[in-house]
Design an enzyme around this catalytic site. Structure first.
Site, short mmCIF file in Angstrom:
data_model
loop_
_atom_site.label_atom_id
_atom_site.label_comp_id
_atom_site.label_asym_id
_atom_site.label_seq_id
_atom_site.Cartn_x
_atom_site.Cartn_y
_atom_site.Cartn_z
N ASP A 24 16.05 -4.52 -1.69
CA ASP A 24 14.98 -5.29 -1.05
C ASP A 24 15.31 -5.27 0.44
O ASP A 24 16.28 -5.87 0.87
CB ASP A 24 14.97 -6.72 -1.61
CG ASP A 24 14.02 -7.65 -0.85
OD1 ASP A 24 13.36 -7.20 0.11
OD2 ASP A 24 13.95 -8.84 -1.23
N LYS B 158 7.59 -8.67 8.00
CA LYS B 158 8.68 -9.03 8.92
C LYS B 158 8.88 -7.96 10.01
O LYS B 158 8.97 -8.30 11.16
CB LYS B 158 9.97 -9.28 8.16
CG LYS B 158 9.98 -10.69 7.56
CD LYS B 158 10.18 -10.71 6.09
CE LYS B 158 9.96 -12.12 5.53
NZ LYS B 158 10.11 -12.13 4.08
N TRP C 168 16.28 -15.02 -2.10
CA TRP C 168 15.44 -13.88 -2.49
C TRP C 168 16.15 -13.05 -3.55
O TRP C 168 15.53 -12.57 -4.50
CB TRP C 168 15.08 -13.02 -1.28
CG TRP C 168 14.22 -13.77 -0.29
CD1 TRP C 168 14.52 -14.04 1.01
CD2 TRP C 168 12.93 -14.35 -0.53
NE1 TRP C 168 13.50 -14.76 1.59
CE2 TRP C 168 12.52 -14.95 0.67
CE3 TRP C 168 12.09 -14.42 -1.65
CZ2 TRP C 168 11.30 -15.62 0.79
CZ3 TRP C 168 10.87 -15.08 -1.52
CH2 TRP C 168 10.48 -15.68 -0.32
C1 LIG Z 1 10.19 -12.67 2.83
C2 LIG Z 1 11.07 -12.03 1.84
C3 LIG Z 1 10.67 -11.84 0.50
C4 LIG Z 1 9.35 -12.35 -0.04
O1 LIG Z 1 8.31 -11.59 0.42
P1 LIG Z 1 6.82 -11.85 -0.08
O2 LIG Z 1 6.11 -10.65 0.44
O3 LIG Z 1 6.37 -13.13 0.51
O4 LIG Z 1 6.83 -11.90 -1.56
C5 LIG Z 1 11.54 -11.19 -0.33
N1 LIG Z 1 12.73 -10.76 0.08
C6 LIG Z 1 13.15 -10.93 1.36
C7 LIG Z 1 14.49 -10.42 1.77
C8 LIG Z 1 12.33 -11.57 2.27
O5 LIG Z 1 12.73 -11.75 3.53
#
Ligand SMILES: *Cc1c(COP(=O)(O)O)cnc(C)c1O
Length: 357
Positions: free
Chosen positions: A167, A191, A100
């Protein structure tokens, strides 16, 4: 309904009460006589949900007045682009701790000068780099606080000489965060805070408007701050469920209390991984994630992988297959994953070890 233990990485388990509220609201939303997915997003009933949800974010994370919370579509992957569009002028640095993080960096590279200040790529991202220096001339430094695929987590809000952007897709609301240390925190809801379809941005307002590029209207965070996250139609259903999920966090005692539960749950599972002769953890111990627990068969027992997978499946474990890029197993034990599920997985690992003795 079949009883399962849901360890999916995202979308994933949500608090049952939030799911129940969503089902109710699909029948009759706030006494309107309409399903929540059929009311106008300009109605007073909907505005009340937006206000409540924003207020809950601010309360649960102690968000200072310097920051605003924005809810958008597009996912965290679109967030990677928002970061670069709104903050990159001369140079940006990224902490490369996983796939990511790499994807976030790629978007910035597409718009300008961006690079990895430090990386753990050479060991398949099994630890968080330390001891690196953050150059003072960066527009921002970007971190991925929890590496969902590799099971590593940055356990502190780092001191950063330049604006810090994070993020937090997979550990938001799982632990207390000092929001004042961040220029922006963002992530997908799916999540820890809701279903897929909504993305959160916690933005330090006075840092916007500093880049010289033209920012397309929809990609300009200022548009959405000014529009109260309703410049265009918001993902109403996802926000509704997110609001209910946050209400649950509050009822559990808030982020501090949920953090304690998360520490307990993770300890139960990591203790078993360390004790059990058939399994080993893959992440460096000091960087182990409280959210995504990654492990593989111990050396010499690799041939038991499929058998354990089936053994666990028969006992109701769902979603413990490791990400395709690392293999093995991954149990995602987000806020709403009950301790009983973690215990059930541990029991399963013990039983399997006994069987193989
Ligand atoms: C799941 C995830 C993403 C991607 O998320 P989307 O909403 O599917 O674009 C980005 N960064 C992290 C740390 C993630 O766990």
């Amino acid at each position: 309904m079949k009883k399962v233990h849901n360890f999916n990485a995202g979308p994933c388990v949500l608090p049952q009460q939030a799911v129940d509220k969503a089902i109710e609201a699909l029948k009759d939303f706030a006494g309107t006589g309409m399903p929540v997915i059929c009311v106008s997003h300009r109605s007073k009933e909907w505005s009340a949900i937006m206000d409540e949800c924003r207020a809950l974010w601010k309360e649960l994370l102690n968000i200072p007045d310097t920051h605003e919370v924005v809810f958008l579509g597009g996912g965290a992957s679109m967030g990677f682009l928002y970061v670069a569009m709104n903050f990159l002028e001369n140079k940006a640095g990224y902490l490369e701790t996983g796939v990511w993080a790499k994807k976030a960096l790629k978007e910035a590279k597409g718009l300008g000068n961006a690079y990895a200040v430090a990386s753990s790529a050479e060991t398949t991202f099994n630890y968080i780099p330390k001891g690196y220096e953050i150059p003072a001339d960066l527009d921002y430094f970007h971190v991925t606080t929890n590496n969902t695929i590799y099971g590593t987590e940055l356990h502190e809000d780092i001191d950063c000489p330049v604006p810090l952007i994070a993020d937090m897709s997979s550990d938001i609301m799982s632990r207390p965060v000092d929001v004042s240390k961040y220029a922006m925190i963002y992530g997908g809801a799916q999540k820890n805070v809701g279903p897929a379809g909504v993305t959160f941005f916690i933005v330090k307002k006075d840092l916007l408007g500093k880049v010289s590029r033209y920012i397309p209207t929809m990609l300009n965070l200022q548009t959405h701050i000014d529009g109260g996250s309703m410049f265009n139609t918001p993902p109403v259903f996802s926000i509704f469920v997110m609001n209910e999920t946050l209400k649950w966090v509050k009822e559990m005692g808030g982020v501090e209390a949920v953090y304690k539960m998360n520490q307990e749950k993770a300890a139960i599972l990591y203790d078993e991984i360390d004790r059990n002769s058939l399994f080993v953890g893959t992440a460096a111990k000091e960087d182990r994630s409280l959210m995504n627990v990654c492990f593989v068969m111990a050396p010499g027992h690799e041939d038991l992988q499929d058998e354990f997978m089936n053994f666990a499946k028969e006992r109701g474990m769902v979603g413990i297959k490791g990400h395709r890029s690392v293999g093995g197993f991954r149990a995602s034990i987000y806020n709403a994953c009950p301790k009983e599920s973690v215990q059930a997985l541990v029991d399963c690992m013990k039983e399997f070890e006994d069987l193989k003795k």
